[in-house]
Enzyme design. Structure first.
Site, PDB file in Angstrom:
ATOM      1  N   LYS A  95      48.118  35.307  38.950  1.00 11.67           N
ATOM      2  CA  LYS A  95      47.998  34.290  40.005  1.00 11.67           C
ATOM      3  C   LYS A  95      47.242  34.850  41.211  1.00 11.67           C
ATOM      4  O   LYS A  95      46.350  34.197  41.743  1.00 11.67           O
ATOM      5  CB  LYS A  95      49.404  33.819  40.404  1.00 11.67           C
ATOM      6  CG  LYS A  95      49.418  32.726  41.438  1.00 11.67           C
ATOM      7  CD  LYS A  95      50.704  31.917  41.371  1.00 11.67           C
ATOM      8  CE  LYS A  95      51.856  32.560  42.097  1.00 11.67           C
ATOM      9  NZ  LYS A  95      51.751  32.483  43.559  1.00 11.67           N
ATOM     10  N   SER A  96      47.604  36.042  41.643  1.00 10.82           N
ATOM     11  CA  SER A  96      46.933  36.639  42.814  1.00 10.82           C
ATOM     12  C   SER A  96      45.438  36.787  42.559  1.00 10.82           C
ATOM     13  O   SER A  96      44.611  36.485  43.420  1.00 10.82           O
ATOM     14  CB  SER A  96      47.507  38.026  43.109  1.00 10.82           C
ATOM     15  OG  SER A  96      48.817  37.922  43.580  1.00 10.82           O
ATOM     16  N   GLY A 123      51.170  29.773  49.174  1.00 19.53           N
ATOM     17  CA  GLY A 123      51.087  30.655  50.345  1.00 19.53           C
ATOM     18  C   GLY A 123      49.830  31.513  50.298  1.00 19.53           C
ATOM     19  O   GLY A 123      49.133  31.693  51.310  1.00 19.53           O
ATOM     20  N   SER A 132      51.649  43.285  53.852  1.00 21.49           N
ATOM     21  CA  SER A 132      51.433  41.964  53.249  1.00 21.49           C
ATOM     22  C   SER A 132      50.000  41.845  52.768  1.00 21.49           C
ATOM     23  O   SER A 132      49.058  41.938  53.555  1.00 21.49           O
ATOM     24  CB  SER A 132      51.720  40.857  54.267  1.00 21.49           C
ATOM     25  OG  SER A 132      51.117  39.650  53.831  1.00 21.49           O
ATOM     26  N   ASP A 165      57.823  40.397  44.436  1.00 17.91           N
ATOM     27  CA  ASP A 165      58.103  39.110  43.775  1.00 17.91           C
ATOM     28  C   ASP A 165      59.129  39.235  42.648  1.00 17.91           C
ATOM     29  O   ASP A 165      59.504  38.229  42.036  1.00 17.91           O
ATOM     30  CB  ASP A 165      56.803  38.517  43.209  1.00 17.91           C
ATOM     31  CG  ASP A 165      55.887  38.045  44.325  1.00 17.91           C
ATOM     32  OD1 ASP A 165      56.391  37.762  45.430  1.00 17.91           O
ATOM     33  OD2 ASP A 165      54.665  37.963  44.102  1.00 17.91           O
ATOM     34  N   ARG A 190      60.021  31.301  40.818  1.00 18.22           N
ATOM     35  CA  ARG A 190      60.626  32.571  40.386  1.00 18.22           C
ATOM     36  C   ARG A 190      62.151  32.477  40.317  1.00 18.22           C
ATOM     37  O   ARG A 190      62.792  33.190  39.542  1.00 18.22           O
ATOM     38  CB  ARG A 190      60.172  33.724  41.283  1.00 18.22           C
ATOM     39  CG  ARG A 190      58.648  33.895  41.261  1.00 18.22           C
ATOM     40  CD  ARG A 190      58.168  35.255  41.662  1.00 18.22           C
ATOM     41  NE  ARG A 190      56.760  35.211  42.038  1.00 18.22           N
ATOM     42  CZ  ARG A 190      55.743  35.158  41.189  1.00 18.22           C
ATOM     43  NH1 ARG A 190      55.950  35.154  39.886  1.00 18.22           N
ATOM     44  NH2 ARG A 190      54.500  35.113  41.633  1.00 18.22           N
TER      45      ARG A 190
HETATM   46  C1  S3P Z   1      50.568  37.780  47.216  1.00 18.91           C
HETATM   47  C2  S3P Z   1      51.173  38.637  48.093  1.00 18.91           C
HETATM   48  C3  S3P Z   1      52.627  38.695  48.301  1.00 18.91           C
HETATM   49  C4  S3P Z   1      53.376  38.020  47.161  1.00 18.91           C
HETATM   50  C5  S3P Z   1      52.775  36.702  46.797  1.00 18.91           C
HETATM   51  C6  S3P Z   1      51.333  36.870  46.355  1.00 18.91           C
HETATM   52  C7  S3P Z   1      49.095  37.778  47.119  1.00 18.91           C
HETATM   53  O1  S3P Z   1      52.945  38.017  49.511  1.00 18.91           O
HETATM   54  O2  S3P Z   1      54.731  37.872  47.505  1.00 18.91           O
HETATM   55  O3  S3P Z   1      53.502  36.103  45.754  1.00 18.91           O
HETATM   56  O4  S3P Z   1      48.541  37.221  46.153  1.00 18.91           O
HETATM   57  O5  S3P Z   1      48.458  38.345  48.011  1.00 18.91           O
HETATM   58  P1  S3P Z   1      52.864  38.765  50.935  1.00 18.91           P
HETATM   59  O6  S3P Z   1      51.471  39.117  51.217  1.00 18.91           O
HETATM   60  O7  S3P Z   1      53.399  37.765  51.920  1.00 18.91           O
HETATM   61  O8  S3P Z   1      53.744  39.977  50.813  1.00 18.91           O
END
Ligand code: S3P
Length: 438
Positions: free
Chosen positions: A33-34, A102, A173, A321, A394
């Site tokens: 996903k990322s 997010g 983050s 996660d 999740r």
């Molecule tokens: C992610 C970073 C993480 C993770 C999220 C995906 C990303 O969040 O928890 O599911 O793809 O960069 P944070 O950057 O808020 O830690």
């Protein structure tokens, strides 16, 4: 185990009966996903056509895809791959709706602050609860005209001239780091970022592969803008965070032995793997190679007698996660598992510390929730119950694995959210032998 109920094409709730108590065989998991969010966004900025193979078609990533299309990017979707034809972007006619994503909203904000037109970024009521000041503050320090609504989405963005910044991230983050790196692409001058711990590094890997020079030393990243991106053939391996649910199922369900192929094993993501090995898990990497920009492996896990551990603090960000599913593993381990320093879990799609404690308690679990983590005295026997997902993918998948090992039937309400990151989650469990019927 298992009955699923469908409302239209959306999986609404899932009933899981105890047994057959073992999973066997081989499977894949959907694309990371990322990486998919990043590939879609970065390819839209490139000077030419890119191809993305193995992309994740899920609720979250399709929200990002819709966003770039609304801005003018042309895409051609062919089954497992997608071609991205960048066009010069135009002002969107309405707010961009990132739904629950997010990563989508924070990374897109980093790009939009450098565009010569105004925009509004918004999302679901769940997304509107997530903190946005963490990106607004550094972007404003670069000269961006971005304003949140009481620290949350909607985000209002006006065109501005950006300049490089020196910024120390108060929390590790990857979303904040990436928003700043993406803004730095259109800023004048050098940006230097420092993280307290290394968060996932996919943005850095992809930017470098697209020809953007980065200077990375310890926890600092230096980038000079404005920068051009070369198109890329992206290869997206399976998501370790999705594999995590199957890995824990294989370890806790007696007589299980499963193989998961094509899993991204980027070290900034695999804290859970290290934790499960430290807990005595029979976890093997069968083959590992580099594909595209990331290490990819075939993983094999077998039922194991786990024991509890204290999670070392540097692993927390590497498994951020995976704490909901770690809770399920900890409940089946002998002895105590202790997690501290994981307060970020309170601002994910749900407050994952509170929600997992609350829902697992309905199944008979005893969990000591703390401000920044939890303590679990393991070897607990769970029973079935009616539980809620709180619209958090999740949570839904972690509760499903807990239910597979429970002594009686569990009804999990609102499981459609599994589509946000792992479409076909229940079908994958079925393919490994979990009996789920209509
Ligand atoms: C992610 C970073 C993480 C993770 C999220 C995906 C990303 O969040 O928890 O599911 O793809 O960069 P944070 O950057 O808020 O830690």
């Amino acid at each position: 185990m298992g009955q699923t109920f469908f409302k239209g094409t959306i999986l609404e709730c899932c009933q899981i009966h105890p047994g057959p108590q073992s999973l066997q065989g081989s499977c894949t998991v959907p694309g990371d996903k990322s990486l998919t969010h990043r590939a879609l966004l970065l390819a839209s900025l490139a000077q030419g056509t890119s191809q993305i193979d193995g992309w994740l078609q899920s609720g979250d990533t399709c929200a990002t895809l819709a966003g770039i299309q609304q801005l003018g990017t042309k895409v051609i979707v062919e089954q497992n791959s997608i071609q991205i034809h960048p066009q010069s972007w135009h002002a969107p006619h309405c707010p961009l709706d990132l739904h629950h994503a997010g990563t989508g909203v924070r990374l897109l904000a980093g790009i939009m602050v450098g565009q010569p037109f105004s925009s509004v970024l918004d999302g679901s009521s769940q997304l509107r609860k997530r903190p946005m000041q963490r990106i607004v503050k550094p972007l404003q320090a670069m000269g961006a005209r971005i304003h949140a609504t009481d620290g949350h989405a909607p985000l209002y963005i006006e065109p501005a001239h950006l300049t490089g910044v020196q910024y120390q991230l108060p929390i590790a983050s990857a979303q904040v780091k990436s928003a700043i790196l993406l803004a730095a692409l259109s800023a004048q001058g050098t940006t230097v970022l420092t993280e307290p711990e290394q968060s996932r590094d996919h943005t850095e890997r992809l930017l470098q592969a697209m020809g953007v020079p980065l200077c990375i030393q310890d926890r600092s990243i230096c980038i000079t803008g404005p920068a051009c991106l070369q198109p890329l053939h992206f290869y997206i391996p399976g998501d370790f965070s999705s594999a995590a649910f199957l890995i824990v199922a294989g370890l806790i369900l007696p007589h299980s032995k499963i193989t998961i192929t094509n899993v991204n094993m980027n070290l900034t993501r695999t804290g859970l793997w290290d934790a499960l090995i430290a807990m005595g898990g029979n976890c093997q990497v069968l083959q590992q190679h580099i594909e595209g920009q990331e290490p990819v492996a075939t993983l094999e896990v077998q039922h194991s007698d786990l024991h509890g551990i204290t999670i070392p603090s540097p692993w927390v960000v590497r498994m951020i996660d995976e704490f909901p599913i770690l809770m399920v593993a900890a409940l089946h381990a002998h002895g105590k598992t202790i997690v501290t320093g994981a307060q970020e879990l309170r601002v994910k799609e749900s407050d994952r510390l509170a929600v997992m404690s609350q829902e697992l308690q309905k199944m008979g679990a005893q969990i000591q929730e703390t401000l920044d983590g939890f303590e679990i005295q393991g070897h607990q026997k769970l029973h079935g119950a009616e539980v809620q997902t709180h619209d958090d993918h999740r949570i839904a998948m972690s509760l499903s694995i807990a239910a597979l090992a429970a002594a009686s039937t569990t009804l999990i309400q609102d499981t459609a959210c599994t589509e946000d990151s792992f479409p076909n989650f229940f079908k994958t469990l079925q393919s490994l032998g979990a009996a789920m019927g209509k």
